[in-house]
Design an enzyme around this catalytic site. Structure first.
Site, PDB file in Angstrom:
ATOM      1  N   ASP A  59     -42.286  -2.562   9.697  1.00  0.00           N
ATOM      2  CA  ASP A  59     -42.724  -3.904  10.048  1.00  0.00           C
ATOM      3  C   ASP A  59     -42.498  -4.228  11.520  1.00  0.00           C
ATOM      4  O   ASP A  59     -43.330  -4.863  12.160  1.00  0.00           O
ATOM      5  CB  ASP A  59     -41.999  -4.943   9.189  1.00  0.00           C
ATOM      6  CG  ASP A  59     -42.389  -4.867   7.723  1.00  0.00           C
ATOM      7  OD1 ASP A  59     -43.414  -4.234   7.408  1.00  0.00           O
ATOM      8  OD2 ASP A  59     -41.650  -5.435   6.897  1.00  0.00           O
ATOM      9  N   GLY A  60     -41.378  -3.798  12.078  1.00  0.00           N
ATOM     10  CA  GLY A  60     -41.084  -4.071  13.476  1.00  0.00           C
ATOM     11  C   GLY A  60     -42.085  -3.432  14.416  1.00  0.00           C
ATOM     12  O   GLY A  60     -42.477  -4.033  15.429  1.00  0.00           O
TER      13      GLY A  60
END
Length: 82
Positions: A59-60
């Site tokens: 996600d990052g």
């Protein structure tokens, strides 16, 4: 589209292998590629000059690319390995 940036999350082992496969895939279609190694903390914007971006990570990594690509109007294809 002639230039692709492939963002690789350095903490995900499979991202390196998949990144190389992606580079070969787009290369066979006449698209030059380069890599950006993302370690979760980055203040630079490596996206200008790219026609599109592929992200390989969690996600990052996706959020990092989203912020940088949105500013420049560059499409990106996220592959979530998280």
């Amino acid at each position: 589209m002639k230039r692709c940036l492939i963002v690789i999350n350095t903490y995900k082992e499979e991202s390196r292998t998949l990144g190389q496969e992606m580079a070969e895939f787009v290369g066979r279609r006449g698209v030059a590629s380069s890599f950006f190694r993302f370690d979760g903390f980055c203040t630079e914007n490596p996206f200008p000059g790219s026609d599109f971006v592929i992200t390989l990570g969690g996600d990052g990594t996706v959020l990092f690319a989203d912020r940088g690509c949105a500013e420049a109007g560059i499409p990106f294809f996220p592959v979530n390995l998280g």
